[in-house]
Design an enzyme around this catalytic site. Structure first.
Site, PDB file in Angstrom:
ATOM      1  N   GLU A  90       0.851  -1.197   0.000  1.00  0.00           N
ATOM      2  CA  GLU A  90       0.000   0.000   0.000  1.00  0.00           C
ATOM      3  C   GLU A  90       0.881   1.239   0.000  1.00  0.00           C
ATOM      4  O   GLU A  90       1.979   1.242   0.578  1.00  0.00           O
ATOM      5  CB  GLU A  90      -0.901  -0.007   1.249  1.00  0.00           C
ATOM      6  CG  GLU A  90      -1.792   1.243   1.334  1.00  0.00           C
ATOM      7  CD  GLU A  90      -2.918   1.154   2.348  1.00  0.00           C
ATOM      8  OE1 GLU A  90      -2.972   0.166   3.116  1.00  0.00           O
ATOM      9  OE2 GLU A  90      -3.751   2.076   2.369  1.00  0.00           O
ATOM     10  N   ASN A  96      -6.817   1.581   2.535  1.00  0.00           N
ATOM     11  CA  ASN A  96      -7.546   2.851   2.666  1.00  0.00           C
ATOM     12  C   ASN A  96      -7.082   3.870   1.626  1.00  0.00           C
ATOM     13  O   ASN A  96      -7.851   4.725   1.185  1.00  0.00           O
ATOM     14  CB  ASN A  96      -7.363   3.422   4.076  1.00  0.00           C
ATOM     15  CG  ASN A  96      -7.961   2.507   5.142  1.00  0.00           C
ATOM     16  OD1 ASN A  96      -8.854   1.717   4.864  1.00  0.00           O
ATOM     17  ND2 ASN A  96      -7.458   2.620   6.362  1.00  0.00           N
ATOM     18  N   ASN A 115     -12.315  -0.955  -1.087  1.00  0.00           N
ATOM     19  CA  ASN A 115     -11.650  -1.449   0.121  1.00  0.00           C
ATOM     20  C   ASN A 115     -12.457  -1.081   1.356  1.00  0.00           C
ATOM     21  O   ASN A 115     -12.867   0.086   1.507  1.00  0.00           O
ATOM     22  CB  ASN A 115     -10.257  -0.809   0.244  1.00  0.00           C
ATOM     23  CG  ASN A 115      -9.532  -1.234   1.509  1.00  0.00           C
ATOM     24  OD1 ASN A 115      -9.159  -2.389   1.654  1.00  0.00           O
ATOM     25  ND2 ASN A 115      -9.357  -0.308   2.444  1.00  0.00           N
ATOM     26  N   GLU A 116     -12.698  -2.054   2.203  1.00  0.00           N
ATOM     27  CA  GLU A 116     -13.329  -1.834   3.523  1.00  0.00           C
ATOM     28  C   GLU A 116     -14.448  -0.797   3.466  1.00  0.00           C
ATOM     29  O   GLU A 116     -14.448   0.177   4.224  1.00  0.00           O
ATOM     30  CB  GLU A 116     -12.271  -1.443   4.554  1.00  0.00           C
ATOM     31  CG  GLU A 116     -11.293  -2.565   4.816  1.00  0.00           C
ATOM     32  CD  GLU A 116     -10.372  -2.351   6.017  1.00  0.00           C
ATOM     33  OE1 GLU A 116     -10.279  -1.229   6.545  1.00  0.00           O
ATOM     34  OE2 GLU A 116      -9.715  -3.337   6.421  1.00  0.00           O
ATOM     35  N   TYR A 134      -6.867  -8.351  11.939  1.00  0.00           N
ATOM     36  CA  TYR A 134      -5.575  -8.056  12.567  1.00  0.00           C
ATOM     37  C   TYR A 134      -5.674  -8.417  14.041  1.00  0.00           C
ATOM     38  O   TYR A 134      -6.708  -8.198  14.667  1.00  0.00           O
ATOM     39  CB  TYR A 134      -5.240  -6.566  12.435  1.00  0.00           C
ATOM     40  CG  TYR A 134      -4.989  -6.135  11.010  1.00  0.00           C
ATOM     41  CD1 TYR A 134      -3.774  -6.396  10.391  1.00  0.00           C
ATOM     42  CD2 TYR A 134      -5.963  -5.457  10.285  1.00  0.00           C
ATOM     43  CE1 TYR A 134      -3.535  -5.987   9.072  1.00  0.00           C
ATOM     44  CE2 TYR A 134      -5.736  -5.048   8.969  1.00  0.00           C
ATOM     45  CZ  TYR A 134      -4.513  -5.313   8.373  1.00  0.00           C
ATOM     46  OH  TYR A 134      -4.278  -4.912   7.074  1.00  0.00           O
ATOM     47  N   GLU A 175      -6.426  -9.130   3.833  1.00  0.00           N
ATOM     48  CA  GLU A 175      -5.601  -8.429   4.823  1.00  0.00           C
ATOM     49  C   GLU A 175      -5.627  -9.261   6.091  1.00  0.00           C
ATOM     50  O   GLU A 175      -6.694  -9.470   6.678  1.00  0.00           O
ATOM     51  CB  GLU A 175      -6.119  -7.018   5.117  1.00  0.00           C
ATOM     52  CG  GLU A 175      -5.880  -6.035   3.993  1.00  0.00           C
ATOM     53  CD  GLU A 175      -6.236  -4.592   4.372  1.00  0.00           C
ATOM     54  OE1 GLU A 175      -6.078  -4.208   5.536  1.00  0.00           O
ATOM     55  OE2 GLU A 175      -6.691  -3.870   3.463  1.00  0.00           O
ATOM     56  N   GLN A 235       1.405  -6.107   5.757  1.00  0.00           N
ATOM     57  CA  GLN A 235       1.770  -5.788   4.389  1.00  0.00           C
ATOM     58  C   GLN A 235       3.132  -6.409   4.090  1.00  0.00           C
ATOM     59  O   GLN A 235       3.532  -7.310   4.817  1.00  0.00           O
ATOM     60  CB  GLN A 235       1.755  -4.275   4.200  1.00  0.00           C
ATOM     61  CG  GLN A 235       0.352  -3.710   4.464  1.00  0.00           C
ATOM     62  CD  GLN A 235       0.153  -2.262   4.031  1.00  0.00           C
ATOM     63  OE1 GLN A 235       1.033  -1.619   3.474  1.00  0.00           O
ATOM     64  NE2 GLN A 235      -1.028  -1.712   4.330  1.00  0.00           N
TER      65      GLN A 235
HETATM   66  O1  AHR Z   1      -3.187  -2.485   6.246  1.00  0.00           O
HETATM   67  C1  AHR Z   1      -3.425  -1.266   6.860  1.00  0.00           C
HETATM   68  C2  AHR Z   1      -4.865  -0.805   6.687  1.00  0.00           C
HETATM   69  O2  AHR Z   1      -5.714  -1.678   7.392  1.00  0.00           O
HETATM   70  C3  AHR Z   1      -5.420  -0.803   5.302  1.00  0.00           C
HETATM   71  O3  AHR Z   1      -5.135   0.357   4.595  1.00  0.00           O
HETATM   72  C4  AHR Z   1      -6.893  -0.922   5.526  1.00  0.00           C
HETATM   73  O4  AHR Z   1      -7.555  -1.569   4.470  1.00  0.00           O
HETATM   74  C5  AHR Z   1      -7.006  -1.655   6.841  1.00  0.00           C
HETATM   75  O5  AHR Z   1      -7.866  -1.029   7.711  1.00  0.00           O
END
Ligand code: AHR
Length: 503
Positions: free
Chosen positions: A27, A72, A172-173, A244, A292, A353
């Site tokens: 990203e 994002n 995305n999201e 995450y 992700e 990432q």
């Molecule tokens: O990976 C970091 C961020 O986490 C990304 O930009 C977003 O898609 C997610 O919230």
């Protein structure tokens, strides 16, 4: 001492191990691109400004698809800014990460990077602040050989052959209030459906990922997937999952059990997608792109890293530069086990990432590149997990966690490659105090020998690799792995991840 028992049999098949499960994510965020993969002034930079030392590590990591350019970031991105002569590319403000984007690195540079690391491009489209037309333009620019203004522009910009991108993320999201252009599930589902139909009219080979929830704790989780798919089921191929994990309040027991949460997350999304399949009387099955996933100490970003202020838009700031411990590596290894346990439905995934930003690879400007602890479980799993994922019959003691209730002390998955004869077993011991002796019944494999057994563990579970001590943590040979007849015995240290290769 804990005792556990596993049975591995090539008949217990879950599904083929797709290479795309070993994807990653680049990203425009912090130093992932700039000072990460791209640093023209670095002594190791090649003719494209790409750091050869990073390229080498990415190859060693064994990534397949690489998702780009966000995240994002993509919801405020104009792709046209990132192509053409560099001196003509505009400098923009990136609202997602409150940074300055020079566009010195763009689509073509990313294409060169992907070629050099031997990966596959996976691009995200901006459906936040843009729409179907701009998405069509990008697919035309990327995938049409020649003969239209956009395709010819790509050729003029130096890329004669099409990029031939198959996997495209429809935004995305979009469930997240932080996302530029965030909207309701039904509104987004309609937009994704319209965009998807148009993209297929242009290129019927595209494989489309519709946005699922940003995490399983979103208030709309479950209804979001249902409502988005009710609008878009026939038009898309994948629904995304993002997750995450981090250790909170010193609760290592819950943190080590994060893969249990990932298991439940995947199974809930599969059930929801299959519910919509039933409602629609559809023949088609939607798979998961877990595009992700990682350990990420998000509280630190919110409390320390976050950039604000109308006069404050730094270029490539140090953001989300988490330093990973042995415990983090054990969790990452466990999350890979969870993905493989669901190989029938998780057919693509991206470790978020790749470089510097919550990443397995770190770099210093003008300085070295090195492997974080989390590099190792990913690289070893990517190397060994080939063929078919196998469900293992596991008997293990359990323990109580604050976040996930009672969970097994051990977790495991195996893969079997009928072509090469390789079987691989991946196993974690989540106990913080006890070694585990594991007896593995390999009768179903016939005559096999241990080719290698590698473990990640340390007396200090907080140990990490840093600029000053770049090889503090590496995997070590586990000499306890021995086969006696049809039984493989192995001892696993507390808080450890182990990969055993049999052949
Ligand atoms: O990976 C970091 C961020 O986490 C990304 O930009 C977003 O898609 C997610 O919230």
């Amino acid at each position: 001492m804990i005792s556990a028992h596993l049975t591995i049999d090539p008949h217990f098949q879950v599904g083929p191990v797709r290479r795309r499960v070993f994807g990653s994510f680049v990203e425009h965020l912090g130093r992932c691109v700039y000072d990460g993969i791209y640093e023209p002034g670095h002594p190791a930079a090649d003719e494209d400004g790409l750091r050869q030392d990073v390229v080498d590590l990415v190859r060693e990591l064994g990534v397949s698809t690489i998702r780009y350019p966000g995240g994002n970031f993509v919801s405020g991105f104009r792709w046209e800014d990132s192509v053409g002569p560099r001196e003509e590319r505009p400098t923009r403000l990136d609202l997602a990460w409150h940074s300055t984007e020079t566009n010195a690195f763009g689509l073509h540079e990313f294409g060169s990077f992907v070629d050099k690391v031997g990966g596959e491009m996976m691009l995200a489209l901006n459906l936040g602040t843009r729409g179907t037309l701009e998405a069509l333009d990008l697919v035309e620019y990327a995938n049409v050989r020649a003969g239209s203004t956009l395709a010819d522009r790509r050729v003029a910009n130096g890329r004669t052959e099409p990029f031939d991108v198959r996997m495209w993320c429809l935004g995305n999201e979009m469930d997240g209030p932080w996302q530029l252009g965030h909207r309701s599930a039904t509104d987004y589902g309609k937009l994704a459906s319209q965009a998807a139909k148009a993209l297929r009219q242009l290129d019927e080979r595209v494989e489309l990922v519709v946005c699922g929830s940003s995490n399983a704790h979103m208030p709309t989780f479950g209804t979001w997937e249902r409502d988005v798919l009710l609008e878009s089921y026939d038009d898309v191929d994948y629904i995304s999952c993002h997750a995450y994990y981090q250790e909170r309040d010193g609760d290592l027991g819950s943190f080590l059990a994060s893969p249990v949460d990932m298991d439940r997350f995947i199974e809930t999304v599969v059930a929801t997608a299959d519910h919509v399949k039933a409602v629609k009387r559809s023949e088609k099955t939607i798979d998961i792109s877990f595009d992700e996933w990682n350990v990420w100490y998000q509280d630190r970003y919110r409390d320390v890293d976050k950039i604000e202020g109308i006069e404050n838009w730094p270029q490539a700031p140090r953001l989300l530069e988490d330093v990973y411990s042995v415990a983090d590596a054990v969790v990452v290894g466990g999350l890979l086990i969870s993905l493989l346990k669901h190989a029938d439905r998780v057919t693509a995934a991206s470790l978020a990432q790749l470089v510097n930003v919550i990443a397995p690879i770190m770099t210093e400007p003008g300085g070295p590149a090195w492997r974080q602890t989390t590099f190792f479980p990913f690289a070893i799993t990517s190397e060994l997990a080939t063929g078919t994922a196998l469900e293992v019959k596991l008997e293990s003691p359990s323990y109580e966690t604050a976040l996930y209730g009672e969970v097994p002390q051990l977790d495991a998955v195996a893969t079997h490659d009928a072509e090469t004869g390789r079987t691989a077993v991946f196993v974690v011991n989540r106990s913080q105090t006890e070694e585990a002796t594991v007896e593995i019944d390999v009768t179903g494999l016939g005559a096999v020998a241990v080719r290698s057994a590698r473990t990640i563990s340390d007396d200090d579970v907080t140990a990490a690799n840093t600029l000053e001590d770049r090889e503090r943590v590496t995997p070590h040979e586990n000499d306890s792995a021995v086969i006696d007849g049809t039984t493989l015995m192995v001892t696993l240290p507390p808080v450890s991840w182990t990969a055993i290769e049999l052949g």
